[in-house]
Scaffold this active site. Sequence first.
Site, mmCIF file in Angstrom:
data_model
loop_
_atom_site.group_PDB
_atom_site.id
_atom_site.type_symbol
_atom_site.label_atom_id
_atom_site.label_comp_id
_atom_site.label_asym_id
_atom_site.label_seq_id
_atom_site.Cartn_x
_atom_site.Cartn_y
_atom_site.Cartn_z
ATOM 1 N N GLN A 76 44.915 37.685 35.028
ATOM 2 C CA GLN A 76 44.937 36.527 35.921
ATOM 3 C C GLN A 76 44.214 35.375 35.231
ATOM 4 O O GLN A 76 43.088 35.546 34.753
ATOM 5 C CB GLN A 76 44.240 36.858 37.241
ATOM 6 C CG GLN A 76 44.396 35.748 38.276
ATOM 7 C CD GLN A 76 43.581 35.985 39.534
ATOM 8 O OE1 GLN A 76 42.386 36.245 39.462
ATOM 9 N NE2 GLN A 76 44.229 35.885 40.683
ATOM 10 N N TYR A 100 40.083 27.695 44.505
ATOM 11 C CA TYR A 100 39.765 27.329 43.130
ATOM 12 C C TYR A 100 40.611 26.114 42.707
ATOM 13 O O TYR A 100 41.356 25.566 43.515
ATOM 14 C CB TYR A 100 39.919 28.550 42.207
ATOM 15 C CG TYR A 100 38.912 29.618 42.579
ATOM 16 C CD1 TYR A 100 37.548 29.325 42.576
ATOM 17 C CD2 TYR A 100 39.301 30.889 43.010
ATOM 18 C CE1 TYR A 100 36.602 30.279 42.960
ATOM 19 C CE2 TYR A 100 38.365 31.841 43.397
ATOM 20 C CZ TYR A 100 37.021 31.529 43.368
ATOM 21 O OH TYR A 100 36.083 32.449 43.771
ATOM 22 N N CYS A 117 36.667 40.059 40.019
ATOM 23 C CA CYS A 117 35.576 39.656 39.127
ATOM 24 C C CYS A 117 34.545 40.764 39.013
ATOM 25 O O CYS A 117 34.145 41.362 40.013
ATOM 26 C CB CYS A 117 34.870 38.428 39.691
ATOM 27 S SG CYS A 117 35.865 36.955 39.628
ATOM 28 N N LEU A 135 43.016 43.986 52.815
ATOM 29 C CA LEU A 135 42.770 45.104 53.737
ATOM 30 C C LEU A 135 43.971 46.034 53.876
ATOM 31 O O LEU A 135 44.378 46.392 54.985
ATOM 32 C CB LEU A 135 42.273 44.583 55.089
ATOM 33 C CG LEU A 135 40.827 44.053 55.015
ATOM 34 C CD1 LEU A 135 40.408 43.360 56.305
ATOM 35 C CD2 LEU A 135 39.840 45.195 54.704
ATOM 36 N N PRO A 195 43.176 41.575 41.130
ATOM 37 C CA PRO A 195 42.155 41.011 40.235
ATOM 38 C C PRO A 195 40.797 40.972 40.935
ATOM 39 O O PRO A 195 40.696 40.505 42.063
ATOM 40 C CB PRO A 195 42.655 39.582 39.989
ATOM 41 C CG PRO A 195 44.081 39.566 40.407
ATOM 42 C CD PRO A 195 44.241 40.621 41.434
ATOM 43 N N ARG A 226 49.331 33.526 42.253
ATOM 44 C CA ARG A 226 48.630 33.898 43.488
ATOM 45 C C ARG A 226 48.325 32.634 44.263
ATOM 46 O O ARG A 226 47.765 31.684 43.708
ATOM 47 C CB ARG A 226 47.330 34.664 43.190
ATOM 48 C CG ARG A 226 46.501 34.914 44.452
ATOM 49 C CD ARG A 226 45.370 35.913 44.284
ATOM 50 N NE ARG A 226 45.856 37.281 44.466
ATOM 51 C CZ ARG A 226 45.063 38.338 44.708
ATOM 52 N NH1 ARG A 226 43.746 38.193 44.779
ATOM 53 N NH2 ARG A 226 45.568 39.542 44.871
ATOM 54 N N ARG A 229 39.328 46.220 47.186
ATOM 55 C CA ARG A 229 38.093 46.993 47.358
ATOM 56 C C ARG A 229 38.313 48.502 47.426
ATOM 57 O O ARG A 229 37.480 49.274 46.966
ATOM 58 C CB ARG A 229 37.344 46.491 48.602
ATOM 59 C CG ARG A 229 36.714 45.129 48.354
ATOM 60 C CD ARG A 229 36.395 44.408 49.629
ATOM 61 N NE ARG A 229 37.614 43.960 50.304
ATOM 62 C CZ ARG A 229 37.644 43.294 51.449
ATOM 63 N NH1 ARG A 229 36.505 42.999 52.057
ATOM 64 N NH2 ARG A 229 38.782 42.919 52.001
ATOM 65 N N ALA A 262 39.895 37.430 37.283
ATOM 66 C CA ALA A 262 40.187 36.059 36.891
ATOM 67 C C ALA A 262 39.555 35.786 35.531
ATOM 68 O O ALA A 262 38.350 35.923 35.362
ATOM 69 C CB ALA A 262 39.613 35.096 37.930
HETATM 70 C C1 FNR Z 1 37.894 39.709 44.525
HETATM 71 N N1 FNR Z 1 39.063 38.969 44.712
HETATM 72 C C2 FNR Z 1 39.560 38.235 43.658
HETATM 73 N N2 FNR Z 1 40.774 37.617 43.789
HETATM 74 C C3 FNR Z 1 41.340 36.994 42.738
HETATM 75 O O1 FNR Z 1 42.431 36.464 42.881
HETATM 76 N N3 FNR Z 1 40.688 36.947 41.534
HETATM 77 C C4 FNR Z 1 39.474 37.525 41.339
HETATM 78 O O2 FNR Z 1 38.942 37.527 40.220
HETATM 79 C C5 FNR Z 1 38.861 38.150 42.445
HETATM 80 N N4 FNR Z 1 37.609 38.726 42.355
HETATM 81 C C6 FNR Z 1 37.168 39.572 43.339
HETATM 82 C C7 FNR Z 1 36.013 40.341 43.129
HETATM 83 C C8 FNR Z 1 35.596 41.268 44.091
HETATM 84 C C9 FNR Z 1 34.397 42.111 43.834
HETATM 85 C C10 FNR Z 1 36.346 41.406 45.291
HETATM 86 C C11 FNR Z 1 35.953 42.407 46.337
HETATM 87 C C12 FNR Z 1 37.455 40.614 45.502
HETATM 88 C C13 FNR Z 1 39.921 39.182 45.894
HETATM 89 C C14 FNR Z 1 40.718 40.462 45.734
HETATM 90 O O3 FNR Z 1 41.612 40.393 44.643
HETATM 91 C C15 FNR Z 1 41.534 40.746 47.006
HETATM 92 O O4 FNR Z 1 42.467 39.708 47.177
HETATM 93 C C16 FNR Z 1 40.647 40.843 48.246
HETATM 94 O O5 FNR Z 1 39.516 41.654 47.991
HETATM 95 C C17 FNR Z 1 41.407 41.414 49.433
HETATM 96 O O6 FNR Z 1 41.943 42.680 49.138
HETATM 97 P P1 FNR Z 1 41.203 44.062 49.605
HETATM 98 O O7 FNR Z 1 39.882 44.130 48.892
HETATM 99 O O8 FNR Z 1 41.023 43.954 51.088
HETATM 100 O O9 FNR Z 1 42.142 45.137 49.196
#
Ligand code: FNR
Length: 355
Positions: A99, A182, A25, A301, A23, A230, A324, A57
């Site tokens: 989510q 949150y 944003c 990551l 997920p 989560r 990402r 989310a």
């Molecule tokens: C997120 N992350 C995130 N997590 C979540 O539970 N709900 C959300 O809405 C969001 N929004 C969000 C926006 C953006 C732009 C980023 C980069 C990250 C966290 C995401 O889901 C993830 O857990 C982390 O980014 C770590 O994973 P990666 O990016 O290292 O693969």
Amino acid sequence: MTDLFTPLTIGAVTFRNRIAVSPMCQYSSTDGYANDWHLIHLASRAVGGAGLVFTEAAAIEPRGRISPQDLGIWLDEHIEPLAKIVRAIHNFGAIAGIQLAHAGRKASTAPPWEGGQVLDTSNGGWHPVLSSSAIPFSENHPIPEALNTEGIQQIINDFVQAAQRSQEAGFKVIEIHAAHGYLLHQFLSPLSNKRNDEYGGSFENRTRLLREVVQAVREILPSDYPLWVRISATDWVENGWDIEQSIALAEKLNSLGVDLIDTSSGGSVPNAKIPFGAGYQTEFAARIRHEANILTGAVGLITSPEQADQIIRTGQADIVLIGREMLRNPYWALSAAKKLRQEKFSPVQYERAWL
Ligand code: FNR
């Protein structure tokens, strides 16, 4: 041997592989509505081969938005634009998940590309923001209002209504967001929860709200409908929420009918020392999987196909969530298939690229 491309069945749903879009944003909604950005963004990742595509989310009530531009699902009118996205994702072979979230004391901030600062009522924000206790996230954040018993009941109802609408929109997986500092995490963590009623103090009391939300949501869903949670497995702060409590919580959630723990970390406090690095949260997914005997998702990551495949092959998690790297490459799953299996795996329209 189970690998990244072994289908995964949970209840009524089979995912074509174990790759999920985490997920994320998009800060691109007006009044909570999904629009063409969300459609193209999410459907692209379904075309790109992911097994599961999560929306960002979605706020269960307007005060639960991180920013005014967050996606929402507090109105029946939010359903149809989401349903359109769900249909596209399903047409392209992936499963659509949503989510459900409430930002609590971290609500009412500007999108990151506008600085992420707290917004007050004069510039599009709202007041008060809500939490478990009247303790701000940082010195720059407002003092939140501690929810009273009626407020807590309202939050539970809002989660239930949101779950109902999610089902009506056609989503096949619902994930409750109880991580990243949150609202639900604000109840779990002793760093933010200083209540002295039945929702604060002991582990039993701090986990009560999440358990009540899960129980109420589970009740309205068919028993074979995948319900995920989560969590942040640790606050990365001494005397905060930690992996031992996460394992104990996962056992309880398992018995309440939660199917999978999506295992993230951090977000409770601004100054935690987090050892960011490849797969830095995967060990928590592995411990919860083995010690609480529940399916887990690994996230954080995870960027290379080999790394993701190894997590599944070695039984550290049942699915990987890619964040990402999915923004950088919507076709990550297709590239991974090519790299790991050297066999064709793509929409027929793209077949000539694989010949
Ligand atoms: C997120 N992350 C995130 N997590 C979540 O539970 N709900 C959300 O809405 C969001 N929004 C969000 C926006 C953006 C732009 C980023 C980069 C990250 C966290 C995401 O889901 C993830 O857990 C982390 O980014 C770590 O994973 P990666 O990016 O290292 O693969």
